[in-house]
Design an enzyme around this catalytic site. Structure first.
Site, PDB file in Angstrom:
ATOM      1  N   ASN A 268       0.842  -1.187   0.000  1.00  0.00           N
ATOM      2  CA  ASN A 268       0.000   0.000   0.000  1.00  0.00           C
ATOM      3  C   ASN A 268       0.885   1.247   0.000  1.00  0.00           C
ATOM      4  OD1 ASN A 268      -2.213  -1.874   0.774  1.00  0.00           O
ATOM      5  ND2 ASN A 268      -1.180  -1.826   2.755  1.00  0.00           N
ATOM      6  N   GLU A 301       8.637  -4.706  -0.925  1.00  0.00           N
ATOM      7  CA  GLU A 301       7.458  -3.832  -0.839  1.00  0.00           C
ATOM      8  C   GLU A 301       7.801  -2.396  -1.200  1.00  0.00           C
ATOM      9  OE1 GLU A 301       4.744  -5.401  -0.649  1.00  0.00           O
ATOM     10  OE2 GLU A 301       5.749  -7.272  -0.116  1.00  0.00           O
TER      11      GLU A 301
END
Length: 818
Positions: A268, A301
């Protein structure tokens, strides 16, 4: 026929103003969203995604005019249709919805994660996991990756809780006994990257990384485990911004440790969520492998902030590129962060798992059509991550690192904030390098499987003939699939010259004329190619005889790996593999040893009685000298990889070698650390670090006593084992040499309960344990059961597990067992 899972393009979202109020005690939430949209063509209905939501009210505003709507929900297509009495005109409008939902315990959408604090009180965190298609479970939205928009998020929460989202906090004020936290507006991005978290969290002081405040958040009492993760994240953000030549695109960066999390981590934008064990660590207590996992995942990530978040695939068929490239970048970052870990060498282990699946008839192309949400969920597998990263690395090494990076920078600059197809990347790299990149990579991306390259010397050794064919474990017919193979070669001539060169094998075969006879050949120099190698007997014998001097660590790994693969395919016997292993008694690299020991462990599963005793003796002869050279006890000059190797050798000598002295020493160590089986359970339940908890949990899967295995399986089905971990524990139990059938009975008997309790993406991972099953009766039972109990979100992966199981059965049939 139109895909019922794709939304019409008549109304396009541009900006979401989303307000949410989670009620942690009641496990519910309510919300309101105003979505600025562009109506592309006049329409009397607005169609967007929503599931597991109660839409209480909806309307559309055009200018100052409010249009009431009728809402219809379709659970099958996960859509909400807003019908108007008259068409909306083309142009701008605002779609408004009020809704309610449930904070589920399925680890997807907007869900609840729980933990017990130091006072024995259960606490709740409301958190999100939206990839691939679960944002629609938290708020009505256009939940497809190419419907990019900006997000302005507001959260209402109790005063003693903390809130984070994708951007920095713009305001934090007390309102009606609660706090109202407004976050800054995000960049344009896809819905699957939205995140919001509310709960009792502790926060580190921010670290400034080129103007970006970096923090780490975790449940109370774990701040002392955050320093290593912060160091890794700081290094990674700086490295990646330099590599892409684009500053980090968000305005803040929070890394959040979540007690219950179905994936490893999630990219995210600005609010990256992790399993605790992949973010929180104590370097003084963690193993090298555990720390490497932390570095890998953080780097992976954060690479997504550019490759995935800033530039995003148009549809889920392209998710492989996001994940493959992030995996490739994690390896580059980790290698730069800790060069002594030799990350590109250890990547061979992961690449082997991709080879193992891609050698099956039930493999798939890296990129293939995705129709439904279940199809998208099935994309997250070893072919997407490990094979994808391997072919990207192969291309980089063939072109040269600078030429490759120039192409990546061109791609990122041209497509930032947009959506792309896979071919957009190849075209950018082709333009930068001048090489036929699209033609090469299309052969690797759009067809399944991989080649084996055969090498032989002709004309008294002055001609090298290289030929390709598809490699498969089980096959009935000749397969004519061919690849454009970027070869990296190194060979020695009888003149004493050693030559390194590249070639493109873009057909059935290729001949290279040499200035003198060849002595030996490495046909996958530096081990970057995603292909196996079969070398003719004379060249192979010359290579094996000098393996420790002329081959690098990763090349020796490849030699062992290719040989074991040929055993599984039936072209090499287990005796031949054992003979090869005998030649590695002087081996010093831990990755090579792990591949050797993995093959020996699989042979150990096939034999009993005298044959097993003979194998154990052979293992002792191989392993004991290596351990004696390294030493049983830690030395001041040990590297991290030395320590990892020592553990692997001790375990092999005690288990595979059944060495009495090793078993006595290990028992003494165990007695000092753990009194008994119950102590292992206690240490799992109350470990000092997340890594220690999992270390002891997964150790339970290795028990040999059936009664202890029964206790482990019972434990796996209780709340004592988090649902994120239980499927992996059960899968490891299925792979247990002595008690696998006992674990399978649990799956057979409690299948419905498992599907109700466990995250949907974990069911097929649990079933991966069947790949080790070699008993034909048990294999037949497993195949019959799974035929009647499908896994809709991973149909093809399940078929791969089943085929690989039968490869194990066939190997057992070919191997004398007593």
């Amino acid at each position: 026929m139109a895909n019922p899972h794709r939304l019409p393009r008549t109304v396009l979202p541009r900006r979401y103003a989303l307000t949410l109020t989670p009620h942690l005690g009641a496990a519910t939430f309510d919300g309101h969203v105003d979505i600025d949209v562009e109506v592309a063509a006049p329409t009397a209905e607005v169609v967007l995604n929503a599931i597991e939501l109660e839409i209480e009210q909806a309307w559309v505003t055009v200018g100052a005019t409010r249009h009431e709507v009728t809402v219809t929900l379709d659970e099958d297509t996960e859509r909400a249709t807003l019908a108007l009495s008259e068409p909306l005109p083309a142009g701008g409008a605002v779609v408004s919805l009020r809704f309610r939902g449930f904070l589920n315990d399925k680890l997807r959408g907007f869900y609840r994660s729980t933990f017990t604090d130091d006072h024995g009180v259960e606490r709740v965190i409301a958190t999100t996991q939206f990839e691939a298609t679960d944002a629609r479970r938290a708020f009505p939205c256009w939940d497809e990756p190419d419907f990019k928009a900006r997000f302005a998020i507001t959260l209402h929460l109790d005063d003693d809780l903390h809130a984070v989202s994708n951007a920095s906090i713009e305001s934090d004020e007390v309102l009606d006994g609660q706090r109202r936290v407004r976050f800054a507006e995000t960049m344009t991005m896809s819905t699957y990257l939205v995140a919001f978290i509310v709960g009792p969290l502790e926060v580190t002081e921010p670290v400034d990384v080129a103007g970006t405040p970096l923090r780490l958040l975790c449940p109370p009492g774990k701040l002392h485990l955050t320093e290593f993760g912060l160091d890794v994240a700081e290094f990674s953000l700086s490295y990646l911004a330099d590599y892409f030549d684009i500053p980090y695109p968000g305005d803040s960066m929070d890394l959040v440790a979540i007690p219950d999390f179905a994936f490893g981590a999630m990219e995210n934008l600005g609010c990256v969520t992790f399993r605790e064990t992949l973010l929180l660590a104590d370097p003084e207590q963690a193993t090298q492998g555990e720390l490497q996992n932390v570095v890998d995942v953080i780097a992976h990530e954060l690479a997504h902030m550019w490759f995935g978040d800033l530039v995003t695939m148009k549809w889920w068929n392209g998710i492989w590129l996001n994940e493959a490239f992030a995996t490739f970048m994690e390896l580059k970052v980790t290698d730069a962060f800790r060069p002594e870990w030799e990350r590109w060498v250890s990547f061979g282990l992961a690449r082997s798992t991709a080879f193992d699946t891609d050698a099956l008839q039930t493999t798939r192309p890296i990129e293939y059509p995705v129709v439904s949400p279940a199809d998208a969920e099935g994309m997250f597998d070893v072919l997407t991550y490990e094979k994808g990263a391997a072919v990207v690395r192969m291309l980089e090494q063939y072109l040269g690192e600078e030429e490759f990076r120039a192409g990546i920078r061109k791609y990122m600059a041209n497509h930032q904030y947009g959506n792309t197809e896979t071919t957009d990347l190849w075209d950018a790299i082709e333009e930068a390098s001048g090489e036929p990149v699209r033609r090469i990579m299309d052969s690797w991306i759009f067809q399944g499987g991989f080649p084996i390259v055969s090498v032989e010397a002709l004309e008294d050794g002055t001609v090298l003939r290289l030929a390709q064919e598809r490699f498969q474990y089980l096959h009935d017919d000749v397969d004519t699939t061919r690849w454009a193979i970027p070869l990296q070669l190194r060979y020695a001539l009888t003149s004493g010259e050693v030559v390194s060169t590249t070639a493109l094998l873009d057909g059935d075969e290729l001949e290279l004329r040499l200035p003198a006879p060849v002595e030996w050949v490495v046909a996958n120099a530096d081990g970057h190619g995603f292909y196996r190698v079969h070398t003719s007997a004379p060249l192979r014998e010359a290579l094996v005889a000098q393996a420790q001097t002329v081959l690098s660590d990763v090349e020796r790994y490849g030699l062992v790996d290719d040989t074991w693969a040929s055993v599984l395919a039936g072209s090499t016997s287990t005796d031949d593999f054992l003979a090869l292993a005998d030649g590695f008694s002087g081996e010093t690299d831990v990755s090579v040893w792990r591949r050797l020991l993995a093959g020996l462990d699989q042979i150990d599963r096939l034999v009993e009685g005298e044959a097993r005793a003979a194998l154990q003796a052979r293992v002792r002869t191989l392993v004991r000298p290596a351990l004696e050279r390294l030493g049983w006890d830690e030395r001041p000059d040990d590297t991290d990889r030395d320590r990892e190797l020592r553990g692997a050798l001790i375990g092999a000598l005690a288990n595979l070698g059944a060495d009495p002295d090793a078993r006595r020493r290990v028992a003494d160590l165990f007695d000092r650390y753990c009194a008994d089986f119950d102590t292992i359970i206690a240490k799992f339940q109350d470990g000092d670090t997340p890594q220690e908890e999992l270390r002891f949990l997964y150790a339970l899967a290795e028990v040999r006593d059936p009664e202890q295995m029964a206790r482990v399986l019972d434990l796996a089905m209780t709340p004592a084992v988090r649902t994120q971990n239980a499927p992996f524990l059960i899968g490891s139990c299925i792979a247990n040499r002595d008690n696998g059938s006992q674990a399978w009975r649990l799956v057979h008997e409690r299948w419905d309960e498992m599907n109700e309790r466990f995250p949907s993406n974990s069911i097929v991972r649990m079933l991966s344990g069947i790949r080790s099953v070699a008993d034909p009766v048990l294999a037949a039972d497993i195949e019959g059961f799974t035929a009647e109990h499908p896994v809709p979100q991973a149909k093809q992966t399940l078929q791969q597990h089943l085929e690989r199981m039968w490869v194990s059965v066939r190997l057992k049939e070919r191997t004398p067992s007593t």
